[in-house]
Scaffold this motif. Structure first.
Motif, PDB file in Angstrom:
ATOM      1  N   ASN A 173       0.803  -1.220   0.000  1.00  0.00           N
ATOM      2  CA  ASN A 173       0.000   0.000   0.000  1.00  0.00           C
ATOM      3  C   ASN A 173       0.837   1.272   0.000  1.00  0.00           C
ATOM      4  O   ASN A 173       0.340   2.344  -0.364  1.00  0.00           O
ATOM      5  CB  ASN A 173      -0.929   0.028   1.221  1.00  0.00           C
ATOM      6  CG  ASN A 173      -2.174  -0.794   1.002  1.00  0.00           C
ATOM      7  OD1 ASN A 173      -2.681  -0.869  -0.102  1.00  0.00           O
ATOM      8  ND2 ASN A 173      -2.664  -1.435   2.058  1.00  0.00           N
ATOM      9  N   GLN A 174       2.094   1.173   0.448  1.00  0.00           N
ATOM     10  CA  GLN A 174       2.986   2.343   0.506  1.00  0.00           C
ATOM     11  C   GLN A 174       2.352   3.518   1.247  1.00  0.00           C
ATOM     12  O   GLN A 174       2.543   4.675   0.883  1.00  0.00           O
ATOM     13  CB  GLN A 174       3.379   2.762  -0.925  1.00  0.00           C
ATOM     14  CG  GLN A 174       4.185   1.715  -1.679  1.00  0.00           C
ATOM     15  CD  GLN A 174       4.589   2.166  -3.064  1.00  0.00           C
ATOM     16  OE1 GLN A 174       3.733   2.434  -3.910  1.00  0.00           O
ATOM     17  NE2 GLN A 174       5.881   2.270  -3.316  1.00  0.00           N
ATOM     18  N   ASN A 175       1.582   3.166   2.293  1.00  0.00           N
ATOM     19  CA  ASN A 175       0.875   4.228   3.029  1.00  0.00           C
ATOM     20  C   ASN A 175       1.451   4.473   4.419  1.00  0.00           C
ATOM     21  O   ASN A 175       0.871   5.209   5.218  1.00  0.00           O
ATOM     22  CB  ASN A 175      -0.617   3.879   3.143  1.00  0.00           C
ATOM     23  CG  ASN A 175      -0.837   2.517   3.801  1.00  0.00           C
ATOM     24  OD1 ASN A 175       0.099   1.906   4.327  1.00  0.00           O
ATOM     25  ND2 ASN A 175      -2.071   2.034   3.756  1.00  0.00           N
ATOM     26  N   GLY A 176       2.556   3.802   4.726  1.00  0.00           N
ATOM     27  CA  GLY A 176       3.166   3.982   6.029  1.00  0.00           C
ATOM     28  C   GLY A 176       2.568   3.134   7.124  1.00  0.00           C
ATOM     29  O   GLY A 176       3.063   3.129   8.254  1.00  0.00           O
ATOM     30  N   ASN A 177       1.502   2.364   6.807  1.00  0.00           N
ATOM     31  CA  ASN A 177       0.861   1.517   7.812  1.00  0.00           C
ATOM     32  C   ASN A 177       1.416   0.096   7.834  1.00  0.00           C
ATOM     33  O   ASN A 177       0.981  -0.728   8.643  1.00  0.00           O
ATOM     34  CB  ASN A 177      -0.653   1.465   7.574  1.00  0.00           C
ATOM     35  CG  ASN A 177      -1.313   2.820   7.767  1.00  0.00           C
ATOM     36  OD1 ASN A 177      -0.855   3.629   8.596  1.00  0.00           O
ATOM     37  ND2 ASN A 177      -2.367   3.081   7.014  1.00  0.00           N
ATOM     38  N   GLY A 178       2.334  -0.182   6.917  1.00  0.00           N
ATOM     39  CA  GLY A 178       2.969  -1.498   6.908  1.00  0.00           C
ATOM     40  C   GLY A 178       2.080  -2.620   6.445  1.00  0.00           C
ATOM     41  O   GLY A 178       2.290  -3.774   6.849  1.00  0.00           O
ATOM     42  N   ASP A 179       1.079  -2.326   5.610  1.00  0.00           N
ATOM     43  CA  ASP A 179       0.200  -3.402   5.160  1.00  0.00           C
ATOM     44  C   ASP A 179       0.157  -3.488   3.637  1.00  0.00           C
ATOM     45  O   ASP A 179       0.632  -2.611   2.925  1.00  0.00           O
ATOM     46  CB  ASP A 179      -1.207  -3.261   5.734  1.00  0.00           C
ATOM     47  CG  ASP A 179      -1.838  -1.899   5.452  1.00  0.00           C
ATOM     48  OD1 ASP A 179      -1.425  -1.248   4.484  1.00  0.00           O
ATOM     49  OD2 ASP A 179      -2.757  -1.488   6.200  1.00  0.00           O
ATOM     50  N   PHE A 180      -0.432  -4.578   3.162  1.00  0.00           N
ATOM     51  CA  PHE A 180      -0.594  -4.853   1.740  1.00  0.00           C
ATOM     52  C   PHE A 180      -2.082  -4.956   1.430  1.00  0.00           C
ATOM     53  O   PHE A 180      -2.865  -5.427   2.248  1.00  0.00           O
ATOM     54  CB  PHE A 180       0.072  -6.185   1.364  1.00  0.00           C
ATOM     55  CG  PHE A 180       1.581  -6.154   1.376  1.00  0.00           C
ATOM     56  CD1 PHE A 180       2.291  -6.162   0.189  1.00  0.00           C
ATOM     57  CD2 PHE A 180       2.282  -6.139   2.574  1.00  0.00           C
ATOM     58  CE1 PHE A 180       3.680  -6.145   0.189  1.00  0.00           C
ATOM     59  CE2 PHE A 180       3.660  -6.124   2.586  1.00  0.00           C
ATOM     60  CZ  PHE A 180       4.361  -6.128   1.393  1.00  0.00           C
ATOM     61  N   SER A 181      -2.446  -4.528   0.226  1.00  0.00           N
ATOM     62  CA  SER A 181      -3.821  -4.713  -0.243  1.00  0.00           C
ATOM     63  C   SER A 181      -3.927  -6.043  -0.966  1.00  0.00           C
ATOM     64  O   SER A 181      -3.080  -6.394  -1.787  1.00  0.00           O
ATOM     65  CB  SER A 181      -4.216  -3.591  -1.217  1.00  0.00           C
ATOM     66  OG  SER A 181      -4.515  -2.407  -0.518  1.00  0.00           O
ATOM     67  N   LEU A 182      -4.992  -6.785  -0.654  1.00  0.00           N
ATOM     68  CA  LEU A 182      -5.277  -8.036  -1.360  1.00  0.00           C
ATOM     69  C   LEU A 182      -6.310  -7.742  -2.444  1.00  0.00           C
ATOM     70  O   LEU A 182      -7.415  -7.296  -2.154  1.00  0.00           O
ATOM     71  CB  LEU A 182      -5.811  -9.082  -0.393  1.00  0.00           C
ATOM     72  CG  LEU A 182      -6.231 -10.419  -1.039  1.00  0.00           C
ATOM     73  CD1 LEU A 182      -5.025 -11.139  -1.613  1.00  0.00           C
ATOM     74  CD2 LEU A 182      -6.950 -11.301  -0.028  1.00  0.00           C
ATOM     75  N   TYR A 183      -5.918  -7.998  -3.689  1.00  0.00           N
ATOM     76  CA  TYR A 183      -6.800  -7.824  -4.837  1.00  0.00           C
ATOM     77  C   TYR A 183      -7.115  -9.186  -5.446  1.00  0.00           C
ATOM     78  O   TYR A 183      -6.260 -10.080  -5.478  1.00  0.00           O
ATOM     79  CB  TYR A 183      -6.157  -6.943  -5.906  1.00  0.00           C
ATOM     80  CG  TYR A 183      -5.970  -5.510  -5.497  1.00  0.00           C
ATOM     81  CD1 TYR A 183      -6.978  -4.571  -5.692  1.00  0.00           C
ATOM     82  CD2 TYR A 183      -4.776  -5.089  -4.918  1.00  0.00           C
ATOM     83  CE1 TYR A 183      -6.797  -3.239  -5.321  1.00  0.00           C
ATOM     84  CE2 TYR A 183      -4.587  -3.762  -4.551  1.00  0.00           C
ATOM     85  CZ  TYR A 183      -5.608  -2.846  -4.751  1.00  0.00           C
ATOM     86  OH  TYR A 183      -5.431  -1.533  -4.383  1.00  0.00           O
ATOM     87  N   THR A 184      -8.331  -9.322  -5.960  1.00  0.00           N
ATOM     88  CA  THR A 184      -8.742 -10.594  -6.561  1.00  0.00           C
ATOM     89  C   THR A 184      -9.492 -10.341  -7.860  1.00  0.00           C
ATOM     90  O   THR A 184     -10.258  -9.384  -7.977  1.00  0.00           O
ATOM     91  CB  THR A 184      -9.643 -11.384  -5.594  1.00  0.00           C
ATOM     92  OG1 THR A 184      -8.919 -11.695  -4.418  1.00  0.00           O
ATOM     93  CG2 THR A 184     -10.103 -12.690  -6.223  1.00  0.00           C
ATOM     94  N   SER A 185      -9.239 -11.222  -8.817  1.00  0.00           N
ATOM     95  CA  SER A 185      -9.958 -11.220 -10.086  1.00  0.00           C
ATOM     96  C   SER A 185     -10.461 -12.627 -10.355  1.00  0.00           C
ATOM     97  O   SER A 185      -9.813 -13.610  -9.993  1.00  0.00           O
ATOM     98  CB  SER A 185      -9.037 -10.780 -11.230  1.00  0.00           C
ATOM     99  OG  SER A 185      -9.607 -11.068 -12.498  1.00  0.00           O
ATOM    100  N   LYS A 186     -11.617 -12.731 -10.978  1.00  0.00           N
ATOM    101  CA  LYS A 186     -12.124 -14.032 -11.401  1.00  0.00           C
ATOM    102  C   LYS A 186     -11.763 -14.214 -12.869  1.00  0.00           C
ATOM    103  O   LYS A 186     -12.306 -13.548 -13.755  1.00  0.00           O
ATOM    104  CB  LYS A 186     -13.639 -14.136 -11.196  1.00  0.00           C
ATOM    105  CG  LYS A 186     -14.143 -15.571 -11.295  1.00  0.00           C
ATOM    106  CD  LYS A 186     -15.568 -15.702 -10.794  1.00  0.00           C
ATOM    107  CE  LYS A 186     -16.021 -17.161 -10.748  1.00  0.00           C
ATOM    108  NZ  LYS A 186     -17.393 -17.295 -10.224  1.00  0.00           N
ATOM    109  N   GLN A 187     -10.811 -15.123 -13.103  1.00  0.00           N
ATOM    110  CA  GLN A 187     -10.255 -15.310 -14.435  1.00  0.00           C
ATOM    111  C   GLN A 187     -11.127 -16.244 -15.279  1.00  0.00           C
ATOM    112  O   GLN A 187     -11.614 -17.276 -14.799  1.00  0.00           O
ATOM    113  CB  GLN A 187      -8.848 -15.906 -14.336  1.00  0.00           C
ATOM    114  CG  GLN A 187      -7.870 -15.012 -13.596  1.00  0.00           C
ATOM    115  CD  GLN A 187      -7.368 -13.874 -14.453  1.00  0.00           C
ATOM    116  OE1 GLN A 187      -6.730 -14.094 -15.480  1.00  0.00           O
ATOM    117  NE2 GLN A 187      -7.645 -12.647 -14.038  1.00  0.00           N
ATOM    118  N   LEU A 188     -11.311 -15.862 -16.513  1.00  0.00           N
ATOM    119  CA  LEU A 188     -11.990 -16.702 -17.491  1.00  0.00           C
ATOM    120  C   LEU A 188     -11.353 -16.382 -18.843  1.00  0.00           C
ATOM    121  O   LEU A 188     -11.742 -15.429 -19.518  1.00  0.00           O
ATOM    122  CB  LEU A 188     -13.493 -16.422 -17.515  1.00  0.00           C
ATOM    123  CG  LEU A 188     -14.315 -17.313 -18.459  1.00  0.00           C
ATOM    124  CD1 LEU A 188     -14.188 -18.782 -18.067  1.00  0.00           C
ATOM    125  CD2 LEU A 188     -15.780 -16.885 -18.462  1.00  0.00           C
ATOM    126  N   ALA A 189     -10.351 -17.175 -19.204  1.00  0.00           N
ATOM    127  CA  ALA A 189      -9.581 -16.871 -20.409  1.00  0.00           C
ATOM    128  C   ALA A 189      -9.107 -18.163 -21.055  1.00  0.00           C
ATOM    129  O   ALA A 189      -8.997 -19.210 -20.409  1.00  0.00           O
ATOM    130  CB  ALA A 189      -8.383 -15.988 -20.066  1.00  0.00           C
TER     131      ALA A 189
END
Length: 805
Positions: free
Chosen positions: A405-421
């Protein structure tokens, strides 16, 4: 499933008892003037059995399974000679004397026909013609099926640890945008395993090693013979599959190990009718992660068929079916826009026992490959080879990634996509392969035409934010607006609910490539060989097949030259090469200096040029084989963003990668086998853009991997006495430190160097083999990465049992 496996096991055990008593073969080879032919290599075609004639021209094969075989004798400068023989249970088969077309003075040019090691052997794929390594000015390394068995390899990535100069950058993600398989660094450039038997073999997921005869890692830009769409400037990874052979035989293997590993494989070969044989390789694999969540399960089946219609015409069909489901392996993506929150592993303080994901969010990556080949002998000098290939790889499920996140809080954002390819590939090649003389000069020539097409259909969702999580596993639901939202859980219903408002891709792209190529290997003298090759490519891209607005096409020429001199014939080769590679560049936006009048411009293809020189050896009757080389690759015409105009693109970036590689395979005493490799790579962006994370002038690109790599593996097997068949193996890998992030904006993040040690003990007879392998003996905590932090396996144990019939 267990009941079916038990029935299969009992069936094969009963059938194999009728073949329990092996026979043997003996014979003599003479020259055309009646002298015994010493050091001639004899091969039982379709098997790994090979031997060499003694001073009297005699050869012997012991412990040969009953059946019909083709005995193959092959020399440079003459047509291969073959003899059909029948081996009966418990009997010695005496082969009629084989008389060579050459006399005793012409036996220097021996083709090594067995598969003992690549440095002494022949490859039909590296140069698209049968060519010995000592005659080839290009460097390539091989990982054999026997080595995979010794090391109890269950994944493709681990097999490549035996190749000098290659490093895994990125785990297999399974996503469907065309980059779902693992990424490697090869001679300083990113590469993927994209070729099977010299043809397109894409996957969106993992590759199963059950059907691998060997892996050839071909070094340097190789567009001249393999095109540009699927290979790297650093080289290519070509998987050679197992082929049918004459007779009945095979083996069953079971592996069990740490983290819930259970793997059953079977390799069964059987004759169908006269000249027709079938081989099936199959695997069932289940495994959990070493972390708190994560799994992989797959079913793999690879039937292949061969048919020898007559002395001139033959057919070969290879197929592979893979059903795979797995979770994403954890990768922590570092931020790329502002200074890093963490500058080293200590600051990150990651609890690597946590996957930070869920078993409910899995991905399915089914894969299908069909390859057909027809060979027709036009004359004693020319062969026609027609090959077709069809591949389908899919992504169906959830892809998640963790971004700083680079926000100084020391955390990461979890992102998810539903793949259909889905990615569809087709390839048609027509090759004419000749071996003839013009005057006193021997020519080995391949003339080829190639049509390749790839169609990508992507209907995946966009990426949705689920929550924030620290490297220690603490979760919060504070979004970018600073608002705390209702909890989202890592379950399919919860994630589907978040993704419900996300738009879906509607991508349907197609790339076509039409090529013609020629490559000639000329013996200027018995010890001086030259290679000259050229390819012409026409590339056509349709960004959206429903519209002509984003279509573009390009043409490119790719030359290749090489020189080999053997100061000691068939033992030492000094070589040099010039090789060219290229990549087509999709149109980019350009604009005036003030940012006005934006438009789309088609750029020239990028080009890579390599100069390389080195030494290859085959000494002491194949007991010492080594390759040492120095290479220098420069890539120019790289397209970069304009640092002074965000609406503009510039062409003119330049990158250099140079280094030294050393590969050795030795058998110094009976029962002892050694392999070792070392590489040093110095990569630098010569001309680039300081605002471009991947192309910053004066810096080492992240894709270049570590500067120093070392691999080794030693095996000693007792060959006599009461403990005959008992073997011990030991080896490992060293990787130097790696900057996975290094630029003025973010700062530097360095992964420390590490050494991983592996060991094994085994006991084997012609019928069965048992082994225990310990990987990462010292339980080293280590990571790989490519602007990411990828945790790797701790110490693990694999026990295996093999029964041959």
């Amino acid at each position: 499933m267990k009941r079916k496996l038990l029935v299969l096991w009992l069936y094969i055990a009963v059938v194999s008892t009728t073949y329990a008593k092996n026979g043997s073969i003996k014979g003599i080879v003479k020259t055309s003037d009646g002298f015994p032919a010493e050091f001639v290599n004899i091969l039982l075609k379709g098997t790994s059995s090979g031997t060499v004639t003694n001073k009297a021209g005699e050869y012997v094969f012991d412990e040969v399974k009953p059946g019909t075989y083709t005995l193959l004798v092959s020399f440079i400068g003459m047509n291969s000679q073959s003899t059909r023989i029948m081996v009966k249970s418990g009997e010695m088969t005496t082969v009629p004397t084989i008389t060579l077309e050459e006399n005793a003075n012409q036996l220097n040019e021996i083709v090594i026909s067995d598969k003992r090691d690549i440095n002494a052997g022949t490859s039909d794929y590296v140069s698209k013609m049968p060519l010995r390594n000592l005659e080839n000015p290009q460097v390539y390394n091989t990982v054999s099926a026997d080595l995979l068995k010794q090391q109890a390899i269950t994944g493709f990535d681990d097999a490549l640890k035996n190749v000098p100069g290659i490093y895994k950058l990125w785990e297999s993600t399974g996503r469907g945008s065309g980059d779902g398989s693992s990424y490697y660094s090869l001679r300083g450039f990113e590469a993927q395993a994209t070729m099977v038997n010299g043809l397109p073999g894409l996957t969106n997921g993992s590759l199963d090693p059950a059907n691998i005869e060997r892996i050839e890692v071909i070094k340097g830009p190789s567009s001249t013979l393999f095109g540009s769409s699927l290979i790297s400037y650093g080289g290519l990874i070509n998987t050679i599959t197992k082929k049918p052979y004459e007779g009945f035989g095979g083996e069953i293997n079971y592996l069990a190990g740490s983290f819930g590993l259970n793997r059953v494989t079977a390799d069964i070969n059987a004759p169908i009718s006269e000249g027709m044989n079938m081989r099936i390789n199959t695997a069932y694999h289940t495994e959990n992660s070493f972390q708190d969540a994560g799994f992989k399960k797959s079913v793999f089946v690879a039937p292949s068929f061969s048919y020898q219609a007559n002395d001139r015409l033959s057919f070969l069909v290879n197929t592979e079916f893979l059903q795979e489901e797995k979770t994403n392996q954890t990768m922590l993506f570092l931020g790329r826009n502002v200074p890093l929150q963490f500058n080293n592993l200590e600051a990150l303080n990651y609890n690597n026992k946590l996957s930070l994901t869920s078993n409910d969010l899995s991905m399915k990556n089914p894969r299908f490959i069909l390859q057909g080949q027809m060979n027709y002998k036009l004359s004693n000098q020319w062969t026609s080879q027609t090959v077709i290939s069809r591949g389908i790889s899919k992504s169906d499920g959830y892809y998640s990634y963790l971004y700083d996140n680079q926000n100084g809080n020391g955390d990461f954002s979890l992102y998810t996509s539903k793949q259909l390819a889905q990615t569809n590939t087709s390839d048609i090649q027509q090759n004419f392969i000749g071996d003839f003389k013009l005057g006193n000069y021997r020519n080995r020539l391949v003339l080829g035409m190639d049509y390749y097409t790839r169609n990508l259909i992507d209907n995946s969702t966009g990426y949705a934010w689920i929550h924030n999580v620290t490297p220690q596993g603490e979760i919060n639901y504070v979004n970018y607006a600073g608002e705390t939202v209702a909890p989202r859980y890592l379950t399919r219903p919860s994630v589907d609910n978040v993704l419900a408002s996300s738009s879906r891709n509607n991508t349907n792209t197609q790339n076509d490539q039409f090529s013609v190529y020629a490559s000639d290997v000329i013996n200027l003298t018995p010890q001086l060989i030259a290679m000259a090759s050229l390819r012409f490519d026409y590339f056509n891209s349709r960004g959206d097949i429903t519209s002509d607005e984003d279509d573009f096409d390009q043409t490119a020429f790719s030359p290749k030259f090489g020189l080999i001199y053997q100061p000691i014939k068939d033992k030492i080769s000094v070589f040099a090469n010039y090789m060219n590679g290229f990549q087509n560049v999709a149109p980019r936006q350009v604009a005036d200096a003030d940012g006005n009048n934006p438009s789309v411009k088609a750029f020239e293809p990028e080009h890579a040029n390599q100069f390389e020189a080195g030494l290859k050896t085959n000494l002491f009757t194949e007991k010492l084989n080594a390759t040492i080389s120095y290479y220098d690759i420069i890539v120019d015409n790289l397209v970069t963003a304009d640092p002074n105009n965000i609406n503009n693109s510039l062409q003119g970036g330049k990158m250099q990668s140079r280094g030294i590689e050393f590969d050795i395979q030795a058998k110094p005493v009976k029962g002892l086998s050694l392999i070792a490799g070392y590489s040093y790579n110095d990569s630098e962006v010569l001309e680039g853009d300081e605002s471009n994370l991947w192309l910053q002038e004066g810096r080492r690109p992240t894709q270049a991997g570590p500067k120093y790599l070392f691999n080794a593996w030693a095996t000693y097997t007792l060959t006599q006495g009461i403990a005959k068949g008992l073997g011990f193996s030991f080896g490992g890998n060293y990787n130097s430190e790696l900057a996975i992030m290094d630029n003025p904006v973010t700062g530097e993040f360095m992964l420390p160097s590490y050494t991983i040690l592996n060991a094994a003990v085994n006991y084997g007879t012609p019928k069965f083999r048992i082994a225990i392998n310990i990987n990462n003996v010292t339980d080293k905590e280590y990571y790989t990465g490519y602007s990411t932090i990828n945790p790797q396996k701790p110490r693990n144990v694999v026990a295996s049992f093999t029964y041959a019939f």
